[in-house]
Design an enzyme around this catalytic site. Structure first.
Site, mmCIF file in Angstrom:
data_model
loop_
_atom_site.group_PDB
_atom_site.id
_atom_site.type_symbol
_atom_site.label_atom_id
_atom_site.label_comp_id
_atom_site.label_asym_id
_atom_site.label_seq_id
_atom_site.Cartn_x
_atom_site.Cartn_y
_atom_site.Cartn_z
ATOM 1 N N SER A 183 0.872 -1.174 0.000
ATOM 2 C CA SER A 183 0.000 0.000 0.000
ATOM 3 C C SER A 183 0.910 1.226 0.000
ATOM 4 O O SER A 183 2.078 1.128 0.412
ATOM 5 C CB SER A 183 -0.876 0.021 1.259
ATOM 6 O OG SER A 183 -1.479 1.287 1.458
ATOM 7 N N TYR A 226 -2.824 -1.230 10.470
ATOM 8 C CA TYR A 226 -2.637 -1.459 9.027
ATOM 9 C C TYR A 226 -1.327 -0.843 8.550
ATOM 10 O O TYR A 226 -0.546 -1.480 7.833
ATOM 11 C CB TYR A 226 -3.826 -0.854 8.281
ATOM 12 C CG TYR A 226 -3.808 -1.060 6.789
ATOM 13 C CD1 TYR A 226 -4.231 -2.262 6.229
ATOM 14 C CD2 TYR A 226 -3.403 -0.044 5.932
ATOM 15 C CE1 TYR A 226 -4.245 -2.444 4.853
ATOM 16 C CE2 TYR A 226 -3.400 -0.218 4.556
ATOM 17 C CZ TYR A 226 -3.823 -1.417 4.023
ATOM 18 O OH TYR A 226 -3.826 -1.595 2.653
#
Length: 269
Positions: free
Chosen positions: A147, A160
């Protein structure tokens, strides 16, 4: 000396390939001539659509249910899929996701769930794939979908962000250790992509305006898949330990955004 023989990929596994980036990647690899192992967690129908697309492209597809948080079962699923495929040349760790919340409110259970999925499960899968590739002695490609938050934080996403930072470090270390076996390890770091994970369909990308992104829109799954397919190919033979941001320029906007934000709303996520 490190291994330098020619690499001819024929068999790939793409985790979480029932929709979105994983589905697009499975189809891109099939277009490149690879048979594909497809995994799904809850959307078996979506996985079947992915398999149909692989077969329409003239390649073989095999399916398995896969839960990256069940660490003791991860190796068996990957080994069984590799056995059905007849080998494993390319492994794409795409399984990930998770909820967030202010760091002051995140419970240990929620933290462990998100880190378990995005980092522990990735390690178990990538380690298993690497062992199979080393045993086969024919080189290989491992690609982790991370990401933009592998590189930059986001409020209300502590678990995350920490997991994706950790996954980026794992990629770099594996690249160092596996190079002598002719195995490359790289990350692809998507920005906002129009997928079910962001409550969008792929076609929404062209009709959604994002002023804070230089290219002005979310990305499409196939735009991520194209980069993964390159990294999985013989053409990427000298690329390893790298993280490829595919984000429309989002990561370049840090200082610009900092000087142009006009409220404190960003603090709420």
């Amino acid at each position: 000396m490190t291994k330098t023989q020619e690499f001819f990929p024929r068999h790939a596994i793409v985790t979480a390939s029932d929709s979105g980036i994983g589905q697009a990647t499975a189809w891109a690899l099939a277009d490149a001539g690879l048979d594909v192992g497809i995994t799904w967690h809850s959307d078996e129908e979506g996985a079947q659509r992915t398999a149909d697309g692989v077969r329409e492209r003239g390649r073989h597809a095999f399916l398995a249910r896969f839960d990256a948080t069940q660490l003791e079962r991860v190796p068996r699923v990957i080994e069984d899929l590799a056995g059905e495929l007849g080998g494993l040349d390319v492994f794409v760790n795409n399984a990930g996701g998770g909820s967030g919340g202010p760091v002051l409110d995140v419970s240990i259970d929620d933290w462990r769930q998100v880190v378990g999925l995005n980092l522990d499960g990735a390690f178990a899968g990538m380690q298993t794939a690497a062992r199979l590739m080393v045993d086969a002695d024919a080189g290989g490609r491992i690609v982790a979908v991370t990401s933009v938050h592998e590189h930059q934080p986001r409020v209300t996403s502590a678990a995350y962000v920490a997991a994706k930072h950790g996954l980026g470090g794992l990629v770099k270390t594996m690249a160092q250790e596996l190079g002598e076996h002719g195995i490359t390890v790289n990350a692809v770091a998507p920005g906002e992509i129009a997928t079910p994970l962001t409550d969008q369909d792929a076609e929404d990308a062209e009709h959604t305006h994002r002023p804070g992104v230089p290219l002005g829109r979310p990305g499409k799954p196939e735009e991520i898949a194209a980069v993964i397919a390159f990294l999985a190919s013989p053409a990427a033979s000298y690329v390893t330990g790298a993280s490829w941001a595919v984000d429309g320029g989002m990561l370049q906007m840090g200082p610009q955004a900092g000087s142009h934000l006009t409220s404190d709303d960003w603090r709420k996520g």
